[in-house]
Write a protein that holds these residues in place. Structure first.
Motif, PDB file in Angstrom:
ATOM      1  N   LEU A 190      25.347  80.067  45.951  1.00  0.00           N
ATOM      2  CA  LEU A 190      25.059  78.971  44.400  1.00  0.00           C
ATOM      3  C   LEU A 190      24.057  80.377  43.441  1.00  0.00           C
ATOM      4  O   LEU A 190      22.400  81.132  44.235  1.00  0.00           O
ATOM      5  N   VAL A 191      24.758  80.393  42.365  1.00  0.00           N
ATOM      6  CA  VAL A 191      23.554  81.600  41.109  1.00  0.00           C
ATOM      7  C   VAL A 191      22.622  81.074  40.572  1.00  0.00           C
ATOM      8  O   VAL A 191      22.809  80.101  39.733  1.00  0.00           O
ATOM      9  N   GLY A 192      21.723  80.792  41.085  1.00  0.00           N
ATOM     10  CA  GLY A 192      20.186  80.423  40.140  1.00  0.00           C
ATOM     11  C   GLY A 192      19.576  78.944  41.650  1.00  0.00           C
ATOM     12  O   GLY A 192      19.524  78.820  42.514  1.00  0.00           O
ATOM     13  N   SER A 193      18.623  78.244  40.755  1.00  0.00           N
ATOM     14  CA  SER A 193      17.929  77.195  41.298  1.00  0.00           C
ATOM     15  C   SER A 193      18.574  76.512  42.491  1.00  0.00           C
ATOM     16  O   SER A 193      19.629  75.606  41.998  1.00  0.00           O
ATOM     17  N   PRO A 194      18.432  75.793  43.204  1.00  0.00           N
ATOM     18  CA  PRO A 194      19.112  75.243  44.559  1.00  0.00           C
ATOM     19  C   PRO A 194      18.138  74.008  43.999  1.00  0.00           C
ATOM     20  O   PRO A 194      18.739  72.875  44.354  1.00  0.00           O
ATOM     21  N   ASP A 195      17.230  74.026  43.251  1.00  0.00           N
ATOM     22  CA  ASP A 195      16.060  72.316  43.208  1.00  0.00           C
ATOM     23  C   ASP A 195      17.322  71.127  43.263  1.00  0.00           C
ATOM     24  O   ASP A 195      16.635  69.833  44.079  1.00  0.00           O
ATOM     25  N   THR A 245      22.504  69.633  54.032  1.00  0.00           N
ATOM     26  CA  THR A 245      21.059  69.491  55.380  1.00  0.00           C
ATOM     27  C   THR A 245      20.548  70.799  54.898  1.00  0.00           C
ATOM     28  O   THR A 245      19.820  71.523  55.777  1.00  0.00           O
ATOM     29  N   SER A 246      21.238  72.118  53.920  1.00  0.00           N
ATOM     30  CA  SER A 246      20.817  72.945  54.860  1.00  0.00           C
ATOM     31  C   SER A 246      20.998  74.087  53.359  1.00  0.00           C
ATOM     32  O   SER A 246      21.465  74.633  52.401  1.00  0.00           O
ATOM     33  N   ALA A 247      19.672  74.959  53.263  1.00  0.00           N
ATOM     34  CA  ALA A 247      19.326  76.103  51.868  1.00  0.00           C
ATOM     35  C   ALA A 247      18.845  76.743  52.029  1.00  0.00           C
ATOM     36  O   ALA A 247      17.809  76.989  52.681  1.00  0.00           O
ATOM     37  N   ARG A 248      19.456  78.553  52.061  1.00  0.00           N
ATOM     38  CA  ARG A 248      18.820  79.553  52.384  1.00  0.00           C
ATOM     39  C   ARG A 248      19.322  80.170  51.678  1.00  0.00           C
ATOM     40  O   ARG A 248      20.402  80.619  51.282  1.00  0.00           O
ATOM     41  N   ALA A 283      31.776  77.405  48.164  1.00  0.00           N
ATOM     42  CA  ALA A 283      32.929  77.205  46.262  1.00  0.00           C
ATOM     43  C   ALA A 283      31.827  78.131  45.815  1.00  0.00           C
ATOM     44  O   ALA A 283      30.012  77.736  46.455  1.00  0.00           O
ATOM     45  N   LEU A 284      31.836  79.384  44.993  1.00  0.00           N
ATOM     46  CA  LEU A 284      30.836  79.974  44.091  1.00  0.00           C
ATOM     47  C   LEU A 284      30.365  78.711  43.179  1.00  0.00           C
ATOM     48  O   LEU A 284      31.364  78.722  41.807  1.00  0.00           O
ATOM     49  N   VAL A 285      29.194  78.409  42.935  1.00  0.00           N
ATOM     50  CA  VAL A 285      28.574  77.814  41.649  1.00  0.00           C
ATOM     51  C   VAL A 285      27.522  78.663  41.379  1.00  0.00           C
ATOM     52  O   VAL A 285      26.566  79.057  41.664  1.00  0.00           O
ATOM     53  N   ALA A 286      27.568  78.669  39.795  1.00  0.00           N
ATOM     54  CA  ALA A 286      26.967  78.998  39.155  1.00  0.00           C
ATOM     55  C   ALA A 286      25.463  77.909  38.375  1.00  0.00           C
ATOM     56  O   ALA A 286      26.790  77.179  37.261  1.00  0.00           O
ATOM     57  N   VAL A 287      24.522  77.490  38.149  1.00  0.00           N
ATOM     58  CA  VAL A 287      23.783  77.168  37.265  1.00  0.00           C
ATOM     59  C   VAL A 287      23.338  77.881  36.503  1.00  0.00           C
ATOM     60  O   VAL A 287      22.030  78.771  36.935  1.00  0.00           O
ATOM     61  N   GLU A 306      14.958  87.222  33.827  1.00  0.00           N
ATOM     62  CA  GLU A 306      14.136  86.604  34.664  1.00  0.00           C
ATOM     63  C   GLU A 306      14.938  86.848  36.483  1.00  0.00           C
ATOM     64  O   GLU A 306      15.885  87.430  36.349  1.00  0.00           O
ATOM     65  N   ASN A 307      14.503  86.775  37.333  1.00  0.00           N
ATOM     66  CA  ASN A 307      14.964  86.678  38.826  1.00  0.00           C
ATOM     67  C   ASN A 307      16.267  85.814  38.788  1.00  0.00           C
ATOM     68  O   ASN A 307      14.486  84.389  38.917  1.00  0.00           O
ATOM     69  N   THR A 308      16.433  85.997  39.416  1.00  0.00           N
ATOM     70  CA  THR A 308      17.681  84.692  39.993  1.00  0.00           C
ATOM     71  C   THR A 308      17.607  85.202  41.529  1.00  0.00           C
ATOM     72  O   THR A 308      18.684  86.402  42.022  1.00  0.00           O
ATOM     73  N   THR A 309      17.844  84.014  42.262  1.00  0.00           N
ATOM     74  CA  THR A 309      18.461  84.233  43.423  1.00  0.00           C
ATOM     75  C   THR A 309      19.832  83.411  43.746  1.00  0.00           C
ATOM     76  O   THR A 309      20.084  82.513  42.863  1.00  0.00           O
ATOM     77  N   ILE A 310      20.489  84.087  44.335  1.00  0.00           N
ATOM     78  CA  ILE A 310      22.022  83.999  45.206  1.00  0.00           C
ATOM     79  C   ILE A 310      21.364  82.775  46.207  1.00  0.00           C
ATOM     80  O   ILE A 310      20.566  83.588  47.366  1.00  0.00           O
ATOM     81  N   TRP A 311      21.710  81.539  46.363  1.00  0.00           N
ATOM     82  CA  TRP A 311      21.809  80.869  47.575  1.00  0.00           C
ATOM     83  C   TRP A 311      22.637  80.381  48.365  1.00  0.00           C
ATOM     84  O   TRP A 311      23.942  79.854  47.665  1.00  0.00           O
TER      85      TRP A 311
END
Length: 491
Positions: free
Chosen positions: A427-432, A439-442, A381-385, A462-467
């Motif tokens: 995920l587009v945004g912070s994974p916190d 179980t996995s996030a990279r 699924a494509l998710v963004a916050v 800001e820098n946005t990371t895609i996870w």
């Protein structure tokens, strides 16, 4: 039958000068609409219309997203077609303002001046070609009040039913029209004419408004009235941007433009001080009540924009009556200043909505999505916050090939979560927030993007990371119910 208000003679409609003014406004905004743009609020309307259309949403009734959906269906990805409803509404507000002035006894000069006031509004010049709820509101509020004033002159109660219909359509655009209705009732109780409130037609009109608005009100009730939580979120956002409610109010006055503001002040003073305007004094009281409400609640600076056309029309007619008593005065310096500032406002809209802010995030996300193996995309699924990123991606050009975006922030948190067939998240945004549920996030890619801090609140680069998060451990429904929130940036 006794009439509540009788103007002087109703003059012929100043068709040529008003048509020329409205025509110039339409041409300017259609030209601006052809310039590539990406504006947060318009992106959200297009995103909801494309992928999440329903009878309601957290912070938006469905009319504007529906118009966006229709435009996007007719001409997918066409910004010019998307802008057509907005330009029509912006142009209609100019014509309706002149009609209000005519209804109050304004001659051709007063009608033309009132139309010029609305045409040179800085706010309208900025957002007159963006398909947003606050672009449609000035025309709807002005139409509603024009019908009310016409009823004052003619005594025809059927106009109150028509006004109720317009109010219902306005409520399907933004709920603020309910505040206008409440302020008008309180003002009528305070300064009259109170006999208007005993007319059955006015309550029948209110019933029509509620009936038209019923679907989105039912949606709000079924979802726990999230719109009420938006008031707190907006206040927090405005405090972060402006620091103090007085600054918000000052911003709202500044973007009316010198001619619009001058006419509105003249109208307010006439309504409050001149005995011949006493039957319409409730308009001034209603405005002051709304102003106080916006100030106390730290509402958006543009919340009062829809009422200025009518106050400006009153001001134009009040100046006409002064002119008839004391002789003509030169208006061209203020008209010229208004036109110059409105031109600057229109030009600034190109900078505010520059696609350069949005393009890197959309193109990088699309490249990352397409780089996933086919079997991985099928279960991801494509998710963004926050929601600004989600709306930007949902409104991206169709040729980028992005799927519908999910999210937990603002309206996205109340849209359906990803399907159960997906067990991974791009995920587009912070994974916190999401790490505990997988179980996995990279990290895959990082892109520098500009995030809008609310409407007219500036941009934060800001820098946005895609996870890529894989192997979820709970249902999507549980995840969404625990994470959704209304804050401007997401938790």
């Amino acid at each position: 039958m006794r009439r509540d208000f009788v103007t002087g003679p109703v003059h012929r409609f100043a068709a040529i000068p008003v048509a020329v003014t409205a025509g110039i406004v339409a041409v300017v905004h259609l030209t601006l609409a052809a310039v590539p743009r990406s504006w947060l609020d318009e992106d959200l309307m297009l995103a909801i219309g494309r992928h999440h259309l329903d009878i309601g949403a957290v912070d938006q009734p469905p009319l504007t997203p529906l118009l966006a959906r229709l435009a996007d269906t007719l001409a997918p990805g066409s910004q010019l077609v998307l802008a057509v409803p907005a330009v029509l509404a912006t142009t209609a507000a100019v014509v309706l303002t002149a009609l209000v002035a005519r209804e109050l006894g304004g001659d051709a000069r007063a009608q033309s001046l009132a139309a010029l006031g609305q045409a040179t509004s800085i706010a309208a010049a900025q957002f007159g070609h963006w398909l947003t709820p606050y672009t449609l509101e000035p025309a709807l509020w002005t139409a509603f009040l024009w019908l009310l004033l016409r009823r004052h002159r003619t005594g025809d109660d059927r106009l109150l039913l028509a006004a109720g219909l317009v109010a219902g359509v306005a409520a399907q655009t933004r709920f603020q029209v309910f505040a206008l209705g409440a302020a008008l009732v309180l003002a009528l109780l305070a300064v009259g004419p109170r006999n208007l409130l005993v007319r059955r037609a006015i309550w029948a009109g209110a019933g029509i408004a509620l009936l038209v608005a019923a679907p989105t009100l039912v949606w709000q009730a079924a979802h726990g009235w999230p719109q009420l939580g938006m008031a707190t979120a907006v206040a927090q956002e405005n405090t972060a941007i402006y620091g103090h409610p007085v600054v918000v109010a000052a911003h709202g006055l500044a973007v009316t433009g010198p001619l619009t503001l001058g006419l509105a002040v003249s109208g307010l003073l006439a309504l409050l001080r001149d005995p011949q305007w006493r039957p319409l004094r409730y308009l001034a009281v209603a405005y002051l009540l709304l102003f106080i409400a916006v100030l106390v609640s730290t509402g958006r600076h543009y919340y009062l924009t829809p009422i200025y056309p009518v106050l400006g029309a009153v001001g134009a007619v009040a100046l006409q009556r002064r002119r008839e008593r004391r002789g003509p005065r030169r208006a061209w310096p203020v008209v010229t200043a208004g036109a110059v500032l409105a031109t600057a406002g229109a030009a600034s809209s190109v900078l505010l909505a520059s696609p350069a802010f949005a393009a890197p995030l959309a193109t990088t996300t699309a490249a990352t999505w397409s780089a996933l193996p086919d079997e991985d995309r099928a279960r991801t699924a494509l998710v963004a916050v926050p929601y600004v990123h989600a709306a930007l991606l949902d409104a991206a050009p169709p040729d980028l090939g992005l799927p519908a975006v999910h999210g937990t922030n603002r309206a996205y948190g109340w849209f359906p979560p990803p399907p159960d067939t997906s067990d991974a998240m791009l995920l587009v945004g912070s994974p916190d927030l999401f790490r505990p549920y997988f179980t996995s996030a990279r990290p895959l890619r990082t892109v520098t993007a500009s995030t809008p801090l609310g409407t007219y609140g500036g941009l934060v680069e800001e820098n946005t990371t895609i996870w890529l998060l894989e192997d979820r451990t709970v249902t999507w429904q549980q995840m969404w119910s625990e994470l959704r929130d209304l804050s401007v940036i997401g938790r």
